[in-house]
Design a protein around this motif. Structure first.
Motif, PDB file in Angstrom:
ATOM      1  N   ASP A 337       0.835  -1.209   0.000  1.00 50.67           N
ATOM      2  CA  ASP A 337       0.000   0.000   0.000  1.00 50.67           C
ATOM      3  C   ASP A 337       0.869   1.258   0.000  1.00 50.67           C
ATOM      4  O   ASP A 337       0.539   2.255  -0.669  1.00 50.67           O
ATOM      5  N   TRP A 341       1.111   4.333  -2.806  1.00 51.68           N
ATOM      6  CA  TRP A 341       0.854   5.721  -2.409  1.00 51.68           C
ATOM      7  C   TRP A 341       1.993   6.658  -2.796  1.00 51.68           C
ATOM      8  O   TRP A 341       1.768   7.813  -3.154  1.00 51.68           O
ATOM      9  N   TYR A 356      -0.734   7.245   9.308  1.00 54.95           N
ATOM     10  CA  TYR A 356      -1.639   6.218   8.798  1.00 54.95           C
ATOM     11  C   TYR A 356      -2.870   6.179   9.693  1.00 54.95           C
ATOM     12  O   TYR A 356      -2.767   5.958  10.898  1.00 54.95           O
ATOM     13  N   ASP A 357      -4.032   6.425   9.099  1.00 55.73           N
ATOM     14  CA  ASP A 357      -5.280   6.461   9.871  1.00 55.73           C
ATOM     15  C   ASP A 357      -6.101   5.191   9.720  1.00 55.73           C
ATOM     16  O   ASP A 357      -7.286   5.168  10.070  1.00 55.73           O
ATOM     17  N   GLY A 358      -5.503   4.141   9.197  1.00 54.88           N
ATOM     18  CA  GLY A 358      -6.203   2.878   8.988  1.00 54.88           C
ATOM     19  C   GLY A 358      -6.708   2.682   7.580  1.00 54.88           C
ATOM     20  O   GLY A 358      -6.969   1.541   7.169  1.00 54.88           O
ATOM     21  N   GLU A 359      -6.809   3.768   6.824  1.00 53.33           N
ATOM     22  CA  GLU A 359      -7.296   3.675   5.448  1.00 53.33           C
ATOM     23  C   GLU A 359      -6.367   4.357   4.445  1.00 53.33           C
ATOM     24  O   GLU A 359      -6.201   3.869   3.335  1.00 53.33           O
ATOM     25  N   SER A 360      -5.792   5.479   4.825  1.00 55.25           N
ATOM     26  CA  SER A 360      -4.976   6.251   3.888  1.00 55.25           C
ATOM     27  C   SER A 360      -3.727   6.754   4.593  1.00 55.25           C
ATOM     28  O   SER A 360      -3.606   6.691   5.826  1.00 55.25           O
TER      29      SER A 360
END
Length: 557
Positions: A337, A341, A356-360
């Motif tokens: 991931d 990105w 990292y917020d868990g999604e993006s």
């Protein structure tokens, strides 16, 4: 106290905090030694400024530097008798306010003396050193060696001295907003620090500030800070506290980064950030010197720092957890991931600053950029090389074999991020670098330059690391001794075999000489000559023909 001097260091973050809380055009008193740059920031806001220092030489120097703009008093707190002040700044604390002939006042008595100098609605900024700080607990030096003569602090126990945030607030005669002071580089609101968890912005900034200190430690400070943050005790272990009375600071975090001051305010969705140039010339000079040493490759650009970031954790924290749990599939997925990105950019990647917020993912507060656009592969190589140094350097647990540590492991992580490894080429000489080393060479250069600019060095290793390295060296020495013993034994056996062969060769050589001498004697004897004649005669197949030839020979003669 002459001759005497109390040394101070510039604090850009503290200067920014004072700019927010010190009201304009008020009668101000500065207690204790403060950096000249900090005094300049106070002079810019106040109409009448007085400073109390206990050193005559310091008072003379301040008088020469600031002239009539600053009223300087040389003496002790217990002898100061003036009308009350509207603003009192004692960010250095109450430890360096008494002279050698002063009464032995406790911390509470000194606080009462300060309160007597303040008006009822005064703005007071009061510092307090934390005796229970993590740096104080992990300091490997004895207590009597932790302060030099230039500090001259009271080292005896004072039961009235506060040692926690709650005790500090209770001891103050005013309602106060308390900030946690981390190495005089980062100031975090105590409530925000208590709610911070490992990998979040307050914890990251506090760890970065503590890592830049030159205190010899028993064990790494980052582990204690992460543990304290996990327990909600980050506000209990800073190097000190700063109480703000009579004013409300604008921001939750004040920290210095390179030659800028970063402020952060917590929002429901994350953090709102602002960057301003540092007002201290010393810090700017230091930053310029540091940038000049390695600035040909990287520079600090405040413009790339985002105005808002999410309230997630750093990618490094997540990677550390996955590596410790030996969750290779999860580690591989997160690396993939990250590879999707990342794009070509000037901003240097740091997994300890990417949020990292868990999604993006999103960039953090780091403003270090390259002079030119760097390829995606080199940015990933720099991030993974720096992560490798922190993972291995901090002796963290990971699932990869020990023989894979180094460029090969960084190359493997690059492969997880989607960077294909180059085709292997045969070595043309013993000095030919492996393909993995060539692939991560540019990234390692960027990572090393970034560490140099951030002031992260390995010159002062903690005692636990030194003991671990000594134990590893002891084990390696034991193995090397066994290896040397085996080689010596093998060489002894081979030496004996060589001596046996040498004796046998000498015996054979002597026998050969004897046989050669006997052979020569036989060839020189008449018996050998007769035997040769008989041998040749035995070879004659037609005696009559030989006889006729002999007769012809005789007749000719």
């Amino acid at each position: 106290m002459q001759p005497w001097t109390d040394r101070t260091t510039p604090r850009p973050a503290l200067a920014a905090l004072l700019t927010d809380v010190v009201p304009a055009n008020r009668r101000t008193l500065i207690l204790g030694p403060h950096a000249p740059q900090l005094i300049e920031s106070v002079l810019a806001h106040s109409s009448d400024v007085t400073i109390l220092v206990r050193s005559v030489s310091d008072a003379q120097q301040l008088g020469e530097d600031f002239g009539p703009c600053l009223q300087v008093i040389a003496g002790a707190l217990d002898g100061l008798q003036t009308p009350p002040y509207d603003v009192i700044i004692a960010s250095d604390g109450l430890d360096r306010l008494l002279g050698y002939d002063s009464a032995d006042l406790s911390w509470t008595a000194r606080l009462d003396a300060v309160a007597a100098l303040a008006t009822p609605d005064a703005v007071v900024v009061l510092g307090l050193e934390n005796e229970f700080s993590l740096l104080n607990l992990l300091d490997s030096r004895p207590p009597h060696e932790r302060h030099g003569d230039d500090e001259w602090r009271p080292l005896h126990d004072d039961p009235t001295r506060p040692v926690s945030v709650d005790q500090f607030r209770t001891a103050l005669p005013w309602q106060a907003e308390v900030y946690a002071d981390f190495a005089s580089r980062t100031y975090v609101r105590a409530d925000v620090a208590s709610a911070a968890r490992p990998g979040e912005l307050p914890t990251r900034l506090a760890t970065a500030a503590v890592d830049q200190t030159d205190v010899p430690l028993l064990s790494p400070a980052h582990e204690g800070l992460d543990t304290a943050a996990r327990a909600g005790l980050l506000a209990s272990v800073p190097t000190g506290w700063l109480a703000i009375i009579g004013a409300q600071p604008t921001h939750d975090i004040y920290t210095e980064s390179a030659h800028t001051v970063l402020t952060a305010t917590q929002t429901p969705t994350g953090w709102h950030l602002t960057t301003t140039p540092a007002t201290t010339s010393d810090t700017s000079d230091t930053a310029s010197d540091t940038t000049g040493a390695a600035g040909e490759l990287l520079v600090f650009d405040p413009g790339v720092v985002p105005s808002t970031i999410s309230s997630g954790v750093s990618v490094e924290s997540v990677l550390f957890r996955l590596a410790a749990a030996e969750d290779v599939p999860g580690f591989r997925k997160l690396a993939a991931d990250l590879g999707d990105w990342v794009t070509d950019s000037r901003v240097v990647l740091r997994w300890d600053d990417v949020v990292y917020d868990g999604e993006s993912f999103s960039h953090g507060v780091s403003g270090w950029v390259a002079q030119e656009t760097v390829a995606k592969e080199d940015l990933l190589a720099a991030a993974w090389a720096r992560f490798h140094g922190r993972l291995i350097g901090q002796h963290r647990r990971h699932p990869w074999p020990p023989w894979m540590v180094g460029d090969d492991l960084v190359s493997a992580w690059l492969g997880m991020s989607g960077v294909e490894a180059p085709e292997p080429t045969p070595a043309t000489s013993p000095d030919t670098l492996p393909v993995a080393s060539e692939q991560v060479a540019k990234g390692k250069q960027i990572a090393q330059t970034l560490d140099d600019l951030l002031g992260i060095t390995n010159e002062l290793a903690d005692l636990r690391t030194v003991l671990a390295e000594a134990e590893a060296a002891k084990h390696e020495l034991f193995e090397m001794k066994g290896h040397v013993y085996g080689l010596e034994r093998t060489l002894g056996f081979r030496n004996k075999a060589m001596k046996t062969r040498e004796n046998r060769i000498r015996e054979l050589r002597g026998q050969l000489q004897k046989m050669t001498a006997a052979h020569d004697r036989i060839r020189d004897s008449r018996t050998y000559a007769v035997s040769r004649v008989i041998f040749h005669a035995a070879q004659v197949r037609k005696p009559k023909v030989v006889a006729r030839k002999l007769v012809r020979k005789f007749r000719k003669r």
